[in-house]
Motif scaffolding. Sequence first.
Motif, PDB file in Angstrom:
ATOM      1  N   VAL A  92       8.805  53.076   0.237  1.00  0.00           N
ATOM      2  CA  VAL A  92       8.321  55.033   0.620  1.00  0.00           C
ATOM      3  C   VAL A  92       9.027  56.181  -0.131  1.00  0.00           C
ATOM      4  CG1 VAL A  92       7.700  56.420   2.703  1.00  0.00           C
ATOM      5  CG2 VAL A  92       7.399  54.906   3.368  1.00  0.00           C
ATOM      6  N   ARG A  93       8.179  57.304  -1.309  1.00  0.00           N
ATOM      7  CA  ARG A  93       9.571  57.862  -1.926  1.00  0.00           C
ATOM      8  C   ARG A  93       9.461  59.156  -0.657  1.00  0.00           C
ATOM      9  NH1 ARG A  93      10.490  57.070  -7.372  1.00  0.00           N
ATOM     10  NH2 ARG A  93      10.524  58.997  -7.655  1.00  0.00           N
ATOM     11  N   ILE A 130       6.742  63.278   1.514  1.00  0.00           N
ATOM     12  CA  ILE A 130       6.494  62.260   1.560  1.00  0.00           C
ATOM     13  C   ILE A 130       5.718  62.286  -0.456  1.00  0.00           C
ATOM     14  CG2 ILE A 130       4.855  59.806   2.550  1.00  0.00           C
ATOM     15  CD1 ILE A 130       6.701  60.958   4.127  1.00  0.00           C
ATOM     16  N   LEU A 131       5.886  61.477  -0.686  1.00  0.00           N
ATOM     17  CA  LEU A 131       5.553  61.384  -2.341  1.00  0.00           C
ATOM     18  C   LEU A 131       4.807  60.359  -2.639  1.00  0.00           C
ATOM     19  CD1 LEU A 131       9.093  62.714  -4.706  1.00  0.00           C
ATOM     20  CD2 LEU A 131       6.566  64.194  -3.382  1.00  0.00           C
ATOM     21  N   ALA A 132       5.523  59.226  -2.158  1.00  0.00           N
ATOM     22  CA  ALA A 132       4.951  57.489  -2.836  1.00  0.00           C
ATOM     23  C   ALA A 132       4.521  56.962  -1.567  1.00  0.00           C
ATOM     24  CB  ALA A 132       5.108  57.437  -3.940  1.00  0.00           C
ATOM     25  N   VAL A 133       3.586  55.651  -1.187  1.00  0.00           N
ATOM     26  CA  VAL A 133       3.724  54.314  -0.362  1.00  0.00           C
ATOM     27  C   VAL A 133       3.319  53.641  -1.801  1.00  0.00           C
ATOM     28  CG1 VAL A 133       3.000  53.633   1.670  1.00  0.00           C
ATOM     29  CG2 VAL A 133       3.209  55.937   1.433  1.00  0.00           C
ATOM     30  N   GLU A 134       4.382  52.978  -1.329  1.00  0.00           N
ATOM     31  CA  GLU A 134       4.077  51.947  -2.439  1.00  0.00           C
ATOM     32  C   GLU A 134       4.393  50.526  -1.552  1.00  0.00           C
ATOM     33  OE1 GLU A 134       6.254  51.999  -6.358  1.00  0.00           O
ATOM     34  OE2 GLU A 134       5.016  54.137  -6.249  1.00  0.00           O
ATOM     35  N   LYS A 147       1.402  61.482   6.037  1.00  0.00           N
ATOM     36  CA  LYS A 147       0.416  60.414   5.176  1.00  0.00           C
ATOM     37  C   LYS A 147       1.568  60.880   3.074  1.00  0.00           C
ATOM     38  CE  LYS A 147      -3.656  60.015   7.182  1.00  0.00           C
ATOM     39  NZ  LYS A 147      -5.411  60.655   7.006  1.00  0.00           N
ATOM     40  N   LYS A 148       0.220  60.433   2.326  1.00  0.00           N
ATOM     41  CA  LYS A 148       1.032  60.971   0.809  1.00  0.00           C
ATOM     42  C   LYS A 148       0.957  62.340   0.678  1.00  0.00           C
ATOM     43  CE  LYS A 148       0.713  60.218  -4.041  1.00  0.00           C
ATOM     44  NZ  LYS A 148      -0.018  59.314  -5.359  1.00  0.00           N
TER      45      LYS A 148
END
Length: 79
Positions: free
Chosen positions: A30-31, A22-26, A7-8
């Motif tokens: 996925v960043r 994991i920095l971000a999920v948009e 998860k983020k």
Amino acid sequence: MLVLSRKKGESIVIQDQIEVTILAVEGETVRVGISAPGDIDIFRKEIYLSIKESNLESAAPAPEGLGVLMKHMKEIKKN
């Protein structure tokens, strides 16, 4: 292939040297942040494949046209 769910804000660690977070999920994007020692190269796969292809081309045998050029240069040197 090892498949993990994260998860983020969660991370995985590889051999005590590389941390993938994991920095971000948009949406479908996925960043990912990667912390690794400076002597470890990190590339996006498409860039890695491009570098690999370029290296293979550089190491390829010389084209026959080069032989013609060398022969011409030897003739010029004689004159």
